[in-house]
Design an enzyme around this catalytic site. Structure first.
Site, PDB file in Angstrom:
ATOM      1  N   GLU A 171       0.832  -1.204   0.000  1.00 21.51           N
ATOM      2  CA  GLU A 171       0.000   0.000   0.000  1.00 21.51           C
ATOM      3  C   GLU A 171       0.858   1.243   0.000  1.00 21.51           C
ATOM      4  OE1 GLU A 171      -2.260   3.357   2.047  1.00 21.51           O
ATOM      5  OE2 GLU A 171      -0.344   2.394   2.504  1.00 21.51           O
ATOM      6  N   GLU A 172       1.949   1.194   0.747  1.00 20.00           N
ATOM      7  CA  GLU A 172       2.801   2.368   0.872  1.00 20.00           C
ATOM      8  C   GLU A 172       3.536   2.701  -0.428  1.00 20.00           C
ATOM      9  OE1 GLU A 172       2.546   4.274   3.206  1.00 20.00           O
ATOM     10  OE2 GLU A 172       2.124   3.240   5.092  1.00 20.00           O
TER      11      GLU A 172
END
Length: 547
Positions: A312-313
């Site tokens: 996600e990052e």
């Protein structure tokens, strides 16, 4: 061909009230729900979640893990193994969805504006931006601040200049591409709201130039200076980029309608700078404890699927991969997801209690909101109202792992306690805390550790998540506007069955289409909760044109 979801609010008022009072017995035709939603919420405790967060902290701290749980790292692998082991012990079958992702490691960076060197927090390289040796050129701004099209650069000489543009309207990638096409050698994008700007291109994109995010007030000062004469800007960025393998972890209940899937997700990875215990160990650990407690209940009306997203990052990569894979290879399965609930940061130290504002009652959305999202939001908001808990609407902008779902017309909602936005006096009046400081002072830093968790916020949010899970998992499906019969015979709690039990599709109220889920818990009770307007911006600008 996927079917469009149909939701009814007015027909559900009678059933909705019982979700809070616990007056009805929750269950399906072949078993009984052991606890109504409010009682189920009591089974998900802060103490248990903190133990799970302690395990994630220990993983980050372990020798060789570098103090983080970033995608593709040994710490992320250990985090995945931990989640899988807990789920398997609870009776779930887990699946790893493996995919490749490009990682970026910053070796060194430097940005100086008119002789002033900016810190790493004041000038943040976009994820997947290209690097550059040290270059110095004068600043230039487009005629329209966003710099999204060639027309907005018309009449401006940007050749061998460093472009200064504002956030908004189009993606960071598009801004960089358009500035590069106009001749710019680098780009500074200033925020549209207080706080740092930490963005991503979503992927490595040919034709972009080195691009950094800066704060809104610094951008305003830079524009004013450009109007008075030449402003030299120097940038340098040394980095390494490599492709690594990472994964999502997926698990689902073995009971409940497989054509009526309620999906919940949280990203499991951290940034390389720290252990990521609030961002997003808090959402991941809470989801894990909810799954464990759900396994102890009786049969469900609707299947519940849990996801722990990877990368996600790095730009919502794991969740986007999951949805895109279904869209291409199994669109019918995608159509069976009735709603998606996202939990990204639910224990911020200087917290707000925020719901994704799908009905735009507090904050206008800048995305197309799928039908049914407001009803999903109501599950949280009416729960908070019923217990007298203030809450605020946060921007429904698609800048977390629900983006790919809403892009594919799947209703979504979620909870959020804040990241790098500055807390206002109005928020302090509602939730306490410190005005003028960010909601999480350790956001994306090494200090995002176990001590960074506000247990009061975690307790409020975890109970809400558990309540929503129970409500949606045992929603009473309507047949032509009449509630389906519920087996009120008490039964012992059971672990998840080994395989789903298909049930026939039911006709939607007022429609000839099949309805995956009619949300009986989309409560119509409004008991006077205080709602104030607040924009809680997320850290990702979308990589599609609608940002």
């Amino acid at each position: 061909m996927t079917q469009r979801r149909t939701f009814s609010r007015s027909a559900l008022a009678g059933v909705a009230a019982t979700a809070l009072t616990g007056a009805m017995v929750w269950g399906g035709s072949s078993g009984a729900w052991a606890a109504p939603p409010l009682e189920f919420a009591d089974t998900v405790t802060v103490e248990a979640i903190m133990e799970r967060l302690g395990a994630l902290q220990s993983i980050a701290d372990a020798p060789g893990n570098g103090g983080n749980r970033a995608a593709g790292s040994p710490g992320y692998e250990a985090s995945g193994q931990y989640v899988e082991s807990v789920l398997q012990e609870a009776g779930y079958v887990t699946t790893r969805q493996v995919f490749d992702v490009t990682t970026q490691t910053i070796v060194s960076q430097s940005v100086a504006v008119d002789g002033e060197t900016l810190t790493a927090e004041q000038a943040i390289p976009m994820t997947y931006t290209p690097g550059t040796p040290s270059i110095t050129f004068d600043a230039v701004a487009p005629t329209v601040s966003t710099g999204c099209t060639a027309d907005e650069w018309a009449g401006v000489s940007a050749t061998d200049r460093i472009a200064v543009v504002s956030r908004g309207v189009c993606s960071f990638t598009e801004k960089s591409l358009v500035a590069a096409a106009a001749g710019a050698r680098a780009v500074l994008i200033y925020n549209s709201e207080p706080g740092p700007l930490n963005g991503t291109f979503g992927e490595v994109t040919a034709g972009t130039v080195p691009t950094f995010g800066i704060e809104a007030d610094r951008g305003a000062a830079l524009l004013a200076a450009i109007g008075e004469g030449p402003v030299p800007i120097s940038v340098a960025l040394e980095q390494t980029v490599e492709t690594v393998s990472t994964f999502n972890v997926i698990a689902e209940t073995g009971t409940g309608r497989p054509d009526n899937v309620v999906m919940l997700g949280a990203h499991l990875d951290s940034v390389p700078e720290g252990p990521g215990i609030n961002d997003n160990g808090s959402g991941s650990a809470t989801l894990l404890e909810v799954a464990v407690q759900l396994a102890k209940q009786g049969e469900l009306n609707n299947m519940v699927r849990f996801a722990w997203w990877g990368a996600e990052e790095l730009g919502l990569v794991g969740s986007t991969h999951y949805v895109d894979d279904l869209a291409v290879n199994d669109p019918d399965a995608l159509g069976r997801i009735a709603t998606y609930l996202n939990f990204d940061m639910v224990g911020s130290p200087n917290y707000i209690i925020g719901t994704y504002d799908a009905d735009e009652s507090s904050v206008p959305a800048d995305v197309e909101i799928p039908e049914g999202s407001a009803e999903t939001e109501d599950v949280f908001e009416n729960y908070f109202t019923s217990i007298g808990q203030p809450f605020v609407g946060t921007s429904f902008d698609g800048r977390s792992d629900y983006q790919a779902f809403i892009d594919n017309d799947i209703p979504a909602s979620g909870l959020f306690t804040g990241a790098d936005d500055v807390k206002t006096d109005e928020e302090v009046a509602l939730f306490g805390g410190i005005a003028g400081e960010t909601h999480d002072q350790n956001y994306h830093q090494a200090g995002d550790d176990l001590a960074n968790i506000n247990q009061e916020a975690l307790g409020i949010m975890s109970r809400a998540i558990a309540f929503a899970t129970a409500s949606l998992a045992n929603d009473t499906v309507l047949i032509n506007g009449v509630a389906a019969p519920v087996d009120e015979t008490p039964g012992p709690p059971t672990a998840p069955a080994p395989a789903p039990k298909p049930q026939p599709a039911l006709a939607a109220t007022g429609s000839s289409e099949t309805v995956p889920l009619v949300i009986a818990s989309a409560l119509t009770l409004l008991l006077g909760a205080t709602i104030v307007t607040v924009r809680a911006g997320r850290r990702y600008e979308r990589t599609s044109p609608r940002s």
